[in-house]
Design an enzyme around this catalytic site. Structure first.
Site, short mmCIF file in Angstrom:
data_model
loop_
_atom_site.label_atom_id
_atom_site.label_comp_id
_atom_site.label_asym_id
_atom_site.label_seq_id
_atom_site.Cartn_x
_atom_site.Cartn_y
_atom_site.Cartn_z
CE LYS A 1 -17.17 -5.98 3.49
NZ LYS A 1 -16.43 -7.19 3.93
CG MET B 1 22.88 11.70 3.93
SD MET B 1 24.10 12.80 3.15
CE MET B 1 23.27 13.17 1.60
CD GLU C 1 -1.62 -2.38 1.78
OE1 GLU C 1 -2.47 -3.27 1.92
OE2 GLU C 1 -0.41 -2.52 2.14
CG PHE D 1 -10.36 -9.24 11.23
CD1 PHE D 1 -9.15 -9.70 11.75
CD2 PHE D 1 -10.53 -9.25 9.85
CE1 PHE D 1 -8.13 -10.17 10.91
CE2 PHE D 1 -9.53 -9.73 9.01
CZ PHE D 1 -8.33 -10.18 9.54
CD GLN D 2 -7.60 -6.93 7.80
OE1 GLN D 2 -8.43 -6.67 6.93
NE2 GLN D 2 -6.44 -7.51 7.52
#
Length: 577
Positions: free
Chosen positions: A179, A492, A67, A129-130
């Site tokens: 949802k 760096m 993502e 969940f999630q």
């Protein structure tokens, strides 16, 4: 939640239709002119993906491998195309994986709309969940965010999201959609948003301030311009060039402003900042007038604020009022869109030349060329340098390429030595400094400008943060060129350890895999160069290829980036070695 008062512009009249929230989201995207988006599906966003499947003729979805890659790809697309980038993810870890890209887009003013799925409304706050509070998490790193819990909210909120993302000083917007709102049906119609109550994205120009700025310009003996990305975002390249040429003012750029004016323009004196050019940094403290145009006086530009341009009058051209007087006091603030304010300024500015002053920059450049530049791009030592790689890419591409860089030494070297003919050609993570940015951002940049050569310059450290996005290049047969400058270190950090930590190289040595084999595993043509005799021909071959190409170049391990202003030091404390 607060009732939104939105002025809108009606799209052509259509009969209202009863559709699901998920389908409505797709219709909103199409209405906003979106034809390409990046994302990764999951349970909470699955209804939208189901509808997306039915709209493949209108919307191209690119499945990134992470993502975060979706957000950086959307950023690269937005930065090159000038359009709003779109990314989509599911709830929980899918949503939280967007946060780095959101933060990057926020600080670099990149227009982006991210859409996330969320658990059903009745489950909010239950640790389902999630479930993650992505609104709370993303609030500090978005221009605006909103959670939709009812399908009827979708058209209004989506319209507002795109308007806010692209108006004024652009930025990222996140819309979280439960949802149930995706499944519920409602009577759909869409109107584009043209204004939001109490949100004034573009300040009205103040003519007296513009006249006062012109008077300072006309009376200055040593005027100096530093421009930033605001010139590119405001599409003010032509106006800036006209001002520089009419008034004969030397002009330098921040890394985010690079490419707004062609690199070989005689009044383009180079880059400011920690690893910028010698003259543009030192002479900041000798000018009598500093015109800051579309830049925000970042600490990497100013160094020690107590010693920065104290002798000069400062005029700040800026669209975001919050940036004025935040770091550097402005004697005159010219608020507004850079294109509009510069257009209004030009008639008041006298034609002039400041030959002796411009000559000071030329003298400083000669010093830097002899001390640093010549050794970087025409080295006499055996090992390859990062600078000579960039110079060969310049020659092979004819200065026409879009250069996308990751973060580290290679980034600073690329920004210093890449040459540009066209605006929107330097894509990098400026304010946040996100390692892993370049590969997915280059994917988005190429998809946003298929007619242009796009070259990603990446370090061996940053590559391994998003290396999985090679799968997108393979899947879409994207003719993207990838150059990995491999010094087997986090370069760096290693440079700072060498200079300021007595060469204690704590956790900066990289034991790297065989990058060529990995690229070949993704069916991408790949080569490795470690000797100078092979460099030129291989880069020419890469640029000439019409297919994806991966090139690893082994460069010197202790190839440091100079000039350098030590952190917190004055711009006049710049080191050449």
């Amino acid at each position: 939640m607060e009732t939104l008062k939105i002025k809108t512009e009606e799209t052509p009249k259509k009969t209202k239709m009863k559709i699901t929230g998920a389908e409505a989201i797709i219709h909103c995207l199409v209405a906003e002119g979106v034809d390409l988006l990046y994302g990764y599906p999951g349970g909470a966003i699955m209804p939208v993906y189901d509808e997306l499947y039915k709209f493949q003729d209108k919307l191209t979805h690119v499945l990134t491998r992470h993502e975060q890659g979706a957000t950086h790809a959307a950023q690269g697309y937005a930065r090159v195309s000038g359009r709003v980038g779109v990314a989509m993810a599911t709830s929980g870890p899918g949503a939280t994986n967007l946060v780095t890209g959101l933060a990057d887009a926020q600080i670099d003013s990149t227009p982006m709309v991210c859409i996330t799925g969320q658990v059903a409304r009745h489950l909010l706050g239950s640790d389902a969940f999630q479930e993650t509070d992505i609104i709370g998490i993303s609030t500090p790193v978005t221009k605006w965010n909103y959670q939709i819990t009812k399908a009827t909210e979708i058209p209004e909120i989506m319209a507002k999201a795109f308007y806010i993302a692209k108006s004024g000083r652009p930025g990222p917007v996140l819309i979280d959609i439960t949802k149930n709102a995706q499944f519920d049906e409602f009577e759909f119609s869409y109107q584009k948003c043209t204004a939001v109550r109490s949100y004034k994205p573009v300040p009205k120009p103040d003519i007296p301030a513009i006249e006062a700025a012109a008077a300072l310009i006309n009376n200055a003996k040593k005027p100096y311009i530093i421009w930033g990305q605001g010139v590119i975002l405001g599409k003010a390249e032509k106006q800036l060039k006209a001002l520089i040429e009419k008034a004969g003012i030397p002009a330098a750029w921040t890394i985010m402003g690079a490419s707004a004016i062609e690199s070989d323009h005689p009044l383009n004196v180079g880059m400011v900042g920690m690893h910028g050019n010698y003259g543009p940094n030192v002479l900041t403290n000798e000018c009598d007038l500093l015109l800051a145009i579309g830049m925000r006086f970042d600490d990497r530009v100013t160094g020690d604020l107590n010693t920065y341009a104290k002798q000069a009058k400062v005029v700040h051209f800026e669209i975001d009022k919050a940036e004025v007087n935040k770091n550097v006091h402005a004697d005159i603030a010219v608020l507004g869109d850079s294109r509009e304010t510069l257009e209004l300024l030009l008639p008041f500015v006298n034609e002039n030349k400041h030959e002796a002053w411009v000559n000071e920059f030329k003298k400083k450049y000669e010093i830097e060329f002899n001390e640093v530049i010549q050794k970087d791009i025409h080295p006499t030592k055996e090992g390859l340098t990062m600078g000579e790689v960039i110079e060969e890419i310049n020659l092979a591409s004819g200065h026409e390429a879009v250069i996308v860089t990751d973060v580290g030494q290679h980034q600073m070297i690329s920004c210093r030595y890449a040459k540009f003919k066209h605006s929107k050609s330097n894509i990098t993570s400026g304010g946040l400094g996100t390692m892993g940015f370049a590969l997915p951002a280059a994917i988005g940049a190429k998809m946003g400008a298929m007619d242009r050569e796009v070259v990603a310059i990446i370090g061996d450290g940053g590559l391994q943060m998003t290396i999985q996005e090679l799968g997108v290049i393979f899947q879409h047969n994207l003719p993207l060129k990838i150059v990995v400058l491999n010094n087997d270190h986090l370069g760096m950090v290693r440079q700072w350890q060498e200079l300021f930590f007595d060469r204690r190289y704590a956790s900066t040595v990289m034991v790297n895999p065989d990058f060529v084999k990995i690229a070949e595993g993704y069916h991408i043509e790949a080569k490795k160069v470690s000797q100078r005799k092979d460099l030129k021909a291989t880069i020419q071959e890469m640029i000439a290829s019409d297919k994806p190409y991966f090139l690893e170049v082994k460069v010197e391990k202790e190839d440091n980036v100079f000039p350098m202003i030590p952190s917190g030091a004055s711009v006049t404390d710049i080191r050449l070695k």
